[in-house]
Design a protein around this motif. Structure first.
Motif, mmCIF file in Angstrom:
data_model
loop_
_atom_site.group_PDB
_atom_site.id
_atom_site.type_symbol
_atom_site.label_atom_id
_atom_site.label_comp_id
_atom_site.label_asym_id
_atom_site.label_seq_id
_atom_site.Cartn_x
_atom_site.Cartn_y
_atom_site.Cartn_z
ATOM 1 N N VAL A 1 -15.280 1.377 -0.388
ATOM 2 C CA VAL A 1 -14.426 1.008 0.747
ATOM 3 C C VAL A 1 -12.969 1.110 0.328
ATOM 4 C CG1 VAL A 1 -13.931 -0.732 2.495
ATOM 5 C CG2 VAL A 1 -16.211 -0.649 1.462
ATOM 6 N N THR B 1 -10.492 4.681 7.619
ATOM 7 C CA THR B 1 -10.747 5.096 9.002
ATOM 8 C C THR B 1 -9.693 6.106 9.471
ATOM 9 O OG1 THR B 1 -9.542 3.147 9.777
ATOM 10 C CG2 THR B 1 -11.930 2.978 9.630
ATOM 11 N N GLY C 1 -17.423 3.039 3.667
ATOM 12 C CA GLY C 1 -16.914 2.098 4.657
ATOM 13 C C GLY C 1 -16.520 2.725 5.986
ATOM 14 N N SER D 1 -17.600 1.532 10.587
ATOM 15 C CA SER D 1 -16.810 1.133 11.755
ATOM 16 C C SER D 1 -15.525 1.955 11.809
ATOM 17 C CB SER D 1 -16.455 -0.356 11.672
ATOM 18 O OG SER D 1 -15.520 -0.706 12.670
ATOM 19 N N ARG E 1 -15.060 -4.416 6.611
ATOM 20 C CA ARG E 1 -15.771 -3.231 6.142
ATOM 21 C C ARG E 1 -16.298 -3.416 4.722
ATOM 22 N NH1 ARG E 1 -12.498 0.785 5.621
ATOM 23 N NH2 ARG E 1 -10.647 -0.136 6.556
ATOM 24 N N SER F 1 -20.276 -3.025 4.406
ATOM 25 C CA SER F 1 -20.750 -1.960 3.525
ATOM 26 C C SER F 1 -21.612 -2.532 2.399
ATOM 27 C CB SER F 1 -19.568 -1.188 2.942
ATOM 28 O OG SER F 1 -18.815 -0.590 3.977
#
Length: 202
Positions: free
Chosen positions: A138, A143, A166, A170, A178, A182
């Protein structure tokens, strides 16, 4: 007709329904070491007086993963995180194998500094010595740019049975959430895989 199967930590329940209601039901003891046996016993019993070809839908559920979390019967996870400035990931440490790798991606997804390759190699080597088989990676803004998480995942590919990244959990920015999601996804992966494999075979 509809077949429902719920695999719990103590019992495996099966129910058969048609347009009029319950046709039959059965409760089998769950053998956690042999889920296939438990599911076959429940399905065989609940369908013994019907034509199985008339079953048009199967609904499945399980509490095995939830039970494992509540009972703290989880597989050990090698968790590797990288955050950059502004937040200390140690505040969100979970499990017994928490590794922090220097490196930074900003909120726009721009790489500010690459992952420290030596520290990453050391973390992977240490995980191998500890015989860890499941992992989670992560990074803070994955993202927006998953490159660092993918790099961590690639570095683990030689020793891992399973890796959670991660950014696949999401699309939201919540780094602490996350990390936890995870971690637990990997911690219960083998339990859920055994359930899914047993369902398919059954």
């Amino acid at each position: 007709m509809y077949l429902g199967v719920d695999v719990g930590g103590t019992h495996t329940d099966a129910v058969l329904l048609d347009e009029k209601g319950v046709v039959s039901s059965y409760k089998a003891v769950t053998d956690r070491s042999n889920l296939l046996l438990s599911m076959n016993a429940a399905i065989e019993e609940v369908t013994k007086n019907v034509k199985r070809s008339e079953i048009g839908n199967i609904n499945l559920s399980t509490t095995l993963s939830t039970n494992a979390i509540v009972e703290n019967k989880l597989e050990e996870v090698g968790l590797i995180v990288s955050s950059g400035p502004g937040i200390h990931p140690k505040n969100y440490s979970i499990g017994g194998h928490f590794n922090i790798i220097p490196g930074s991606i900003d909120h726009r997804g721009k790489i500010i500094s690459g992952l420290d390759e030596k520290i990453l190699r050391d973390a992977v080597s240490d995980s191998g010595r500890k015989k860890l088989r499941v992992f989670a990676a992560v990074t803070k803004f994955s993202t927006r740019n998953p490159e660092h998480e993918n790099e961590i995942g690639d570095s683990l590919s030689g020793i891992a049975d399973f890796i959670t990244l991660g950014h696949r959990m999401s699309p939201r920015l919540s780094f602490p959430r996350r990390i936890a999601t995870s971690y637990y996804n990997s911690a219960v992966w083998r339990i859920y895989r055994d359930f899914a494999d047993s369902i398919e075979k059954s």
